[in-house]
Motif scaffolding. Structure first.
Motif, mmCIF file in Angstrom:
data_model
loop_
_atom_site.group_PDB
_atom_site.id
_atom_site.type_symbol
_atom_site.label_atom_id
_atom_site.label_comp_id
_atom_site.label_asym_id
_atom_site.label_seq_id
_atom_site.Cartn_x
_atom_site.Cartn_y
_atom_site.Cartn_z
ATOM 1 N N ARG A 178 0.819 -1.213 0.000
ATOM 2 C CA ARG A 178 0.000 0.000 0.000
ATOM 3 C C ARG A 178 0.854 1.266 0.000
ATOM 4 O O ARG A 178 0.609 2.208 -0.754
ATOM 5 C CB ARG A 178 -0.912 -0.004 1.226
ATOM 6 N N GLY A 179 1.871 1.290 0.851
ATOM 7 C CA GLY A 179 2.697 2.485 0.979
ATOM 8 C C GLY A 179 3.472 2.806 -0.283
ATOM 9 O O GLY A 179 3.534 3.960 -0.715
ATOM 10 N N ILE A 180 4.085 1.793 -0.881
ATOM 11 C CA ILE A 180 4.897 2.026 -2.085
ATOM 12 C C ILE A 180 4.042 2.479 -3.250
ATOM 13 O O ILE A 180 4.376 3.443 -3.953
ATOM 14 C CB ILE A 180 5.685 0.747 -2.439
ATOM 15 N N ILE A 181 2.914 1.841 -3.478
ATOM 16 C CA ILE A 181 2.087 2.167 -4.642
ATOM 17 C C ILE A 181 1.343 3.483 -4.444
ATOM 18 O O ILE A 181 1.243 4.297 -5.375
ATOM 19 C CB ILE A 181 1.115 1.016 -4.948
ATOM 20 N N ASN A 182 0.834 3.742 -3.253
ATOM 21 C CA ASN A 182 0.081 4.977 -3.032
ATOM 22 C C ASN A 182 0.936 6.227 -3.190
ATOM 23 O O ASN A 182 0.423 7.296 -3.548
ATOM 24 C CB ASN A 182 -0.548 4.963 -1.643
ATOM 25 N N ARG A 183 2.226 6.123 -2.930
ATOM 26 C CA ARG A 183 3.104 7.291 -3.037
ATOM 27 C C ARG A 183 3.747 7.420 -4.420
ATOM 28 O O ARG A 183 4.519 8.346 -4.666
ATOM 29 C CB ARG A 183 4.188 7.236 -1.960
ATOM 30 N N ALA A 184 3.436 6.504 -5.308
ATOM 31 C CA ALA A 184 4.069 6.527 -6.631
ATOM 32 C C ALA A 184 3.700 7.771 -7.429
ATOM 33 O O ALA A 184 4.530 8.350 -8.134
ATOM 34 C CB ALA A 184 3.687 5.271 -7.414
ATOM 35 N N SER A 185 2.444 8.218 -7.318
ATOM 36 C CA SER A 185 1.974 9.321 -8.154
ATOM 37 C C SER A 185 2.634 10.652 -7.803
ATOM 38 O O SER A 185 2.674 11.567 -8.637
ATOM 39 C CB SER A 185 0.451 9.459 -8.043
ATOM 40 N N THR A 186 3.155 10.799 -6.583
ATOM 41 C CA THR A 186 3.767 12.072 -6.179
ATOM 42 C C THR A 186 5.275 12.096 -6.377
ATOM 43 O O THR A 186 5.898 13.146 -6.211
ATOM 44 C CB THR A 186 3.469 12.355 -4.691
ATOM 45 N N ALA A 187 5.871 10.992 -6.730
ATOM 46 C CA ALA A 187 7.333 10.908 -6.793
ATOM 47 C C ALA A 187 7.913 11.824 -7.868
ATOM 48 O O ALA A 187 8.892 12.530 -7.620
ATOM 49 C CB ALA A 187 7.764 9.462 -7.040
ATOM 50 N N ILE A 188 7.325 11.830 -9.049
ATOM 51 C CA ILE A 188 7.875 12.641 -10.139
ATOM 52 C C ILE A 188 7.612 14.128 -9.930
ATOM 53 O O ILE A 188 8.555 14.933 -9.991
ATOM 54 C CB ILE A 188 7.342 12.151 -11.501
ATOM 55 N N PRO A 189 6.362 14.558 -9.669
ATOM 56 C CA PRO A 189 6.128 16.002 -9.502
ATOM 57 C C PRO A 189 6.928 16.630 -8.365
ATOM 58 O O PRO A 189 7.416 17.759 -8.491
ATOM 59 C CB PRO A 189 4.617 16.080 -9.211
ATOM 60 N N SER A 190 7.090 15.908 -7.252
ATOM 61 C CA SER A 190 7.770 16.489 -6.097
ATOM 62 C C SER A 190 9.284 16.466 -6.212
ATOM 63 O O SER A 190 9.976 17.086 -5.398
ATOM 64 C CB SER A 190 7.340 15.767 -4.821
ATOM 65 N N ASN A 191 9.820 15.763 -7.195
ATOM 66 C CA ASN A 191 11.276 15.661 -7.335
ATOM 67 C C ASN A 191 11.768 16.050 -8.719
ATOM 68 O O ASN A 191 12.929 15.796 -9.057
ATOM 69 C CB ASN A 191 11.736 14.225 -7.033
ATOM 70 N N ILE A 192 10.915 16.681 -9.503
ATOM 71 C CA ILE A 192 11.262 16.943 -10.896
ATOM 72 C C ILE A 192 12.485 17.856 -11.023
ATOM 73 O O ILE A 192 13.284 17.734 -11.956
ATOM 74 C CB ILE A 192 10.039 17.529 -11.646
ATOM 75 N N GLY A 193 12.671 18.766 -10.053
ATOM 76 C CA GLY A 193 13.818 19.661 -10.107
ATOM 77 C C GLY A 193 15.151 18.951 -9.965
ATOM 78 O O GLY A 193 16.184 19.437 -10.451
ATOM 79 N N LEU A 194 15.134 17.771 -9.320
ATOM 80 C CA LEU A 194 16.379 17.025 -9.122
ATOM 81 C C LEU A 194 16.928 16.457 -10.429
ATOM 82 O O LEU A 194 18.113 16.116 -10.509
ATOM 83 C CB LEU A 194 16.151 15.874 -8.133
ATOM 84 N N LEU A 195 16.089 16.332 -11.423
ATOM 85 C CA LEU A 195 16.517 15.715 -12.677
ATOM 86 C C LEU A 195 17.466 16.600 -13.476
ATOM 87 O O LEU A 195 18.023 16.158 -14.476
ATOM 88 C CB LEU A 195 15.288 15.357 -13.522
ATOM 89 N N TYR A 196 17.635 17.850 -13.038
ATOM 90 C CA TYR A 196 18.638 18.701 -13.677
ATOM 91 C C TYR A 196 20.058 18.226 -13.353
ATOM 92 O O TYR A 196 21.009 18.588 -14.041
ATOM 93 C CB TYR A 196 18.466 20.157 -13.238
ATOM 94 N N HIS A 197 20.204 17.429 -12.290
ATOM 95 C CA HIS A 197 21.499 16.846 -11.956
ATOM 96 C C HIS A 197 21.686 15.570 -12.775
ATOM 97 O O HIS A 197 20.862 14.654 -12.710
ATOM 98 C CB HIS A 197 21.580 16.532 -10.458
ATOM 99 N N ARG A 198 22.746 15.483 -13.510
ATOM 100 C CA ARG A 198 22.951 14.366 -14.443
ATOM 101 C C ARG A 198 23.049 13.021 -13.749
ATOM 102 O O ARG A 198 22.720 11.989 -14.328
ATOM 103 C CB ARG A 198 24.219 14.615 -15.263
#
Length: 263
Positions: free
Chosen positions: A84-104
């Protein structure tokens, strides 16, 4: 480049990714709980509280059997909490961390691996505490702790594969995250947490064994109670689900990363 050079390059890359994931774990903990120790305690207390409550409800309702109702349901819910915990939090992982993807050095899978490690380690800690508490109260230990641990790891890996697919899907289709959350609750009656396959009619047993989580809970009960119960599971079937969901999920995240780069 010779073989030793290639091996050294691979090891150097692995060390870099290990440091990246470690840093992401620390960041995720601070983001989710702040710097207050009570927040970190909730990471363990939530699954322990819910599992204990469900165990007591069934202890009051069920009659004495070859297994303890509290032990049967409380331990199973801790394993389900990983799903439950892993799947329910999947939808927020990309929007909340999108700025980190500027690091190669940071990739989308790294972000998910860090989150899933937190969920899994916390639930493993709760499981250990719960099993030791049961031993202190009634003297019962799992007949095969290795199978209990394998069930927890198997559930975490299966959940991770599904979460990778769910994250890519929710990023592509707006609003679908509500359906993902609902799915984790709708699957509860059929996931294997509340029943043994052996309790079902023969025709229904065949249908139940198509569900991979049923095999994981059967493995858990085999590890807990051993010869006291008759269990049905196929670890190869679970491994196949884990492999396929990861392949699809990682491929979907790769496409998602390309789309993010164009936005």
């Amino acid at each position: 480049m010779n073989l030793s050079g290639e091996v050294a390059l691979i090891l150097r890359g692995a060390r870099t990714q290990r440091r990246v994931i470690g840093a992401l774990i620390i960041r995720e903990m601070h983001t989710r709980f702040g710097r207050h120790y009570l927040g970190y305690a909730w990471l363990f207390f939530e699954p322990l509280l819910l599992g204990t409550c469900i165990g007591f409800i069934h202890l009051l309702r069920d009659q004495a059997t070859v297994f303890g109702p509290f032990e049967f349901y409380a331990v199973a819910y801790v394993v389900f909490f990983v799903f439950r915990g892993i799947i329910n939090r999947a939808s927020t992982a990309i929007p909340s961390n999108i700025g980190l993807l500027y690091h190669r050095t940071i990739t989308l899978p790294d972000i998910f691996f860090a989150r899933h490690i937190i969920e899994t380690v916390s639930c493993i800690g709760v499981l250990v505490v719960l099993l030791f508490a049961l031993f202190a109260i009634n003297g019962d230990l799992p007949e095969n702790p290795t199978k209990v641990g394998l069930a927890m790891i198997g559930m975490a890996l299966l959940s991770q594969g599904i979460a990778l697919m769910a994250a890519a899907l929710t990023h592509a289709v707006e609003g679908i995250e509500r359906g993902v959350h609902a799915m984790t609750y709708l699957i509860l009656p059929v996931c294997g947490m509340f029943f043994l396959v052996d309790w079902l009619p023969e025709w229904l047993q065949t249908l139940a064994l198509y569900i991979p989580t049923v095999h994981i809970f059967e493995l858990l009960r085999d590890g807990q109670f051993g010869s006291r119960l008759r269990t049905h599971y196929d670890l190869g079937y679970v491994a196949g689900w884990i492999m396929v969901t990861h392949l699809i999920g990682l491929a979907a995240l790769r496409i998602t990363r390309q789309r993010i780069g164009l936005e």
